[in-house]
Design an enzyme around this catalytic site. Sequence first.
Site, PDB file in Angstrom:
ATOM      1  N   LYS A  79     116.045  53.270 116.123  1.00  0.00           N
ATOM      2  CA  LYS A  79     114.955  52.967 117.050  1.00  0.00           C
ATOM      3  C   LYS A  79     115.007  51.503 117.417  1.00  0.00           C
ATOM      4  CE  LYS A  79     111.351  55.076 118.923  1.00  0.00           C
ATOM      5  NZ  LYS A  79     111.272  56.452 119.392  1.00  0.00           N
ATOM      6  N   GLY A 180      95.181  66.407 125.592  1.00  0.00           N
ATOM      7  CA  GLY A 180      96.176  65.636 126.338  1.00  0.00           C
ATOM      8  C   GLY A 180      96.947  66.516 127.297  1.00  0.00           C
ATOM      9  N   GLY A 182      99.273  65.449 129.779  1.00  0.00           N
ATOM     10  CA  GLY A 182     100.259  64.626 130.474  1.00  0.00           C
ATOM     11  C   GLY A 182     101.514  65.420 130.754  1.00  0.00           C
ATOM     12  N   VAL A 184     103.828  66.482 128.837  1.00  0.00           N
ATOM     13  CA  VAL A 184     104.071  67.617 127.941  1.00  0.00           C
ATOM     14  C   VAL A 184     102.880  68.583 127.951  1.00  0.00           C
ATOM     15  CG1 VAL A 184     104.532  68.357 125.579  1.00  0.00           C
ATOM     16  CG2 VAL A 184     105.526  66.230 126.429  1.00  0.00           C
TER      17      VAL A 184
HETATM   18  P1  NAI Z   1     101.826  61.280 128.793  1.00  0.00           P
HETATM   19  O1  NAI Z   1     101.537  59.841 128.777  1.00  0.00           O
HETATM   20  O2  NAI Z   1     102.496  61.907 129.972  1.00  0.00           O
HETATM   21  O3  NAI Z   1     100.465  62.105 128.575  1.00  0.00           O
HETATM   22  C1  NAI Z   1      99.517  61.799 127.607  1.00  0.00           C
HETATM   23  C2  NAI Z   1      98.200  62.375 128.123  1.00  0.00           C
HETATM   24  O4  NAI Z   1      97.250  62.274 127.075  1.00  0.00           O
HETATM   25  C3  NAI Z   1      97.645  61.645 129.334  1.00  0.00           C
HETATM   26  O5  NAI Z   1      97.217  62.580 130.306  1.00  0.00           O
HETATM   27  C4  NAI Z   1      96.457  60.853 128.747  1.00  0.00           C
HETATM   28  O6  NAI Z   1      95.427  60.660 129.674  1.00  0.00           O
HETATM   29  C5  NAI Z   1      96.042  61.756 127.617  1.00  0.00           C
HETATM   30  N1  NAI Z   1      95.331  61.126 126.511  1.00  0.00           N
HETATM   31  C6  NAI Z   1      95.561  59.927 125.923  1.00  0.00           C
HETATM   32  N2  NAI Z   1      94.729  59.745 124.893  1.00  0.00           N
HETATM   33  C7  NAI Z   1      93.967  60.855 124.807  1.00  0.00           C
HETATM   34  C8  NAI Z   1      92.946  61.271 123.934  1.00  0.00           C
HETATM   35  N3  NAI Z   1      92.531  60.501 122.922  1.00  0.00           N
HETATM   36  N4  NAI Z   1      92.385  62.487 124.122  1.00  0.00           N
HETATM   37  C9  NAI Z   1      92.789  63.290 125.140  1.00  0.00           C
HETATM   38  N5  NAI Z   1      93.763  62.934 125.995  1.00  0.00           N
HETATM   39  C10 NAI Z   1      94.344  61.731 125.841  1.00  0.00           C
HETATM   40  O7  NAI Z   1     102.645  61.574 127.455  1.00  0.00           O
HETATM   41  P2  NAI Z   1     103.604  62.796 127.143  1.00  0.00           P
HETATM   42  O8  NAI Z   1     104.985  62.455 127.555  1.00  0.00           O
HETATM   43  O9  NAI Z   1     103.005  64.058 127.648  1.00  0.00           O
HETATM   44  O10 NAI Z   1     103.600  62.804 125.550  1.00  0.00           O
HETATM   45  C11 NAI Z   1     102.509  63.323 124.823  1.00  0.00           C
HETATM   46  C12 NAI Z   1     102.755  63.135 123.335  1.00  0.00           C
HETATM   47  O11 NAI Z   1     103.932  63.821 122.956  1.00  0.00           O
HETATM   48  C13 NAI Z   1     102.952  61.682 122.904  1.00  0.00           C
HETATM   49  O12 NAI Z   1     102.423  61.521 121.607  1.00  0.00           O
HETATM   50  C14 NAI Z   1     104.455  61.546 122.847  1.00  0.00           C
HETATM   51  O13 NAI Z   1     104.854  60.529 121.950  1.00  0.00           O
HETATM   52  C15 NAI Z   1     104.844  62.912 122.337  1.00  0.00           C
HETATM   53  N6  NAI Z   1     106.202  63.294 122.691  1.00  0.00           N
HETATM   54  C16 NAI Z   1     106.575  63.357 124.003  1.00  0.00           C
HETATM   55  C17 NAI Z   1     107.853  63.728 124.334  1.00  0.00           C
HETATM   56  C18 NAI Z   1     108.270  63.850 125.767  1.00  0.00           C
HETATM   57  O14 NAI Z   1     109.320  64.461 125.998  1.00  0.00           O
HETATM   58  N7  NAI Z   1     107.524  63.346 126.723  1.00  0.00           N
HETATM   59  C19 NAI Z   1     108.862  64.025 123.294  1.00  0.00           C
HETATM   60  C20 NAI Z   1     108.347  64.013 121.946  1.00  0.00           C
HETATM   61  C21 NAI Z   1     107.064  63.617 121.677  1.00  0.00           C
END
Ligand code: NAI
Length: 346
Positions: A79, A180, A182, A184
């Site tokens: 990392k 969440g 986002g 994913v």
């Molecule tokens: P993203 O940034 O696209 O989406 C995160 C979403 O969560 C956003 O819509 C945000 O408004 C919302 N959010 C933030 N804090 C919140 C809370 N306390 N309560 C409710 N909603 C909240 O991130 P993404 O890419 O969807 O990733 C989501 C999680 O999955 C993260 O923890 C990331 O580290 C993990 N992850 C993502 C991967 C990927 O391929 N994108 C791969 C492996 C893990």
Amino acid sequence: MIFDAGDCDAHEAVHFAHDAATGLSAVIAVHSTRLGPAAGGCRWWAYADDRAALTDALRLSRGMSYKNAMAGLPMGGGKGVIMKRAAAPKTDALLEAFGDVVEGLGGRYVTAEDVGMSDHDMTVIARRTRHVAGLPVSGGAVGGNPGPWTAQGVFVGMRAAVAHKLGRHDFKGVHVAIQGLGSVGGALAEKLAVAGAKLTLADIDEARARGFAARLGGRALAVAEIARVPADVFSPNALGAGLDAATISGLDVAIVAGAANNQLATPDDGARLAARGILYAPDYVINAGGIINVVAEYLGRGDVPAVARAVALIEARLADIFAEAHRSGLSTDAVADAMARRLIGR
Ligand code: NAI
């Protein structure tokens, strides 16, 4: 002293990099290269101090060793973290300097995007090194945004949990509370809606949650309520959503299965979930879809159907972990950690 520090786990190497011209201060931790080059994204974050940056790099790189090993990838774990500071803005020159550092490691470490970094940033880093993945792709090639692949892995992993815990082989009428929406969580909600699940959705962007609920036929709920709503599955897909003693005691579900990284606030929280009879899908096993896609891109190996086949294996892998936890009486996270450590020879 550092070798005995809590987060040191016989890491093969830790590199500290400075570039006076751009203000770059970075740490690259190589946990293990036993299975292949140490792969893991680079984080751009405002750390309180150098020690906090080092701790993050040490923990995250070990996590990547476990994740890559459990995903069956020919990669080790590493990392990078870059210290976000006012005196060192994220300029192209700074990213190129980071690319020089990665190149200097000769392929022992392969970088990609993580929190605070974009696929565009990867194209800048790629001017200086070829040991970088997560670059924008077009025309159906593997690689690019890992979110949809991560969502697919969570979908099949959740299906394994539902089969093990509820004895059900589809999602019809299964109630999933998603935290969440986002990259994913949003894609996951869509897949679950198509599969007939009942959805309760929350996002700090409340309009976003309402929009998804209206479109997919679910219910939007306040962020503060989502981890307490009675449901079959709680799916954490947000940032910084830790499962600790307080949140675990408030859960009213049979299963926790989501993509968020580092869901357990402490190692004791896995046992806490098990003691409450809640089946936990270890985060780094269920959320490996994205890295499977990114590694296929880096290695230049495989096409979209091959990535899909590799992501589909997450279902059987989790079923094995659940069965072993049931047999041994250990928590699922302890079983997964032991399997990962065996794979990397620790
Ligand atoms: P993203 O940034 O696209 O989406 C995160 C979403 O969560 C956003 O819509 C945000 O408004 C919302 N959010 C933030 N804090 C919140 C809370 N306390 N309560 C409710 N909603 C909240 O991130 P993404 O890419 O969807 O990733 C989501 C999680 O999955 C993260 O923890 C990331 O580290 C993990 N992850 C993502 C991967 C990927 O391929 N994108 C791969 C492996 C893990």
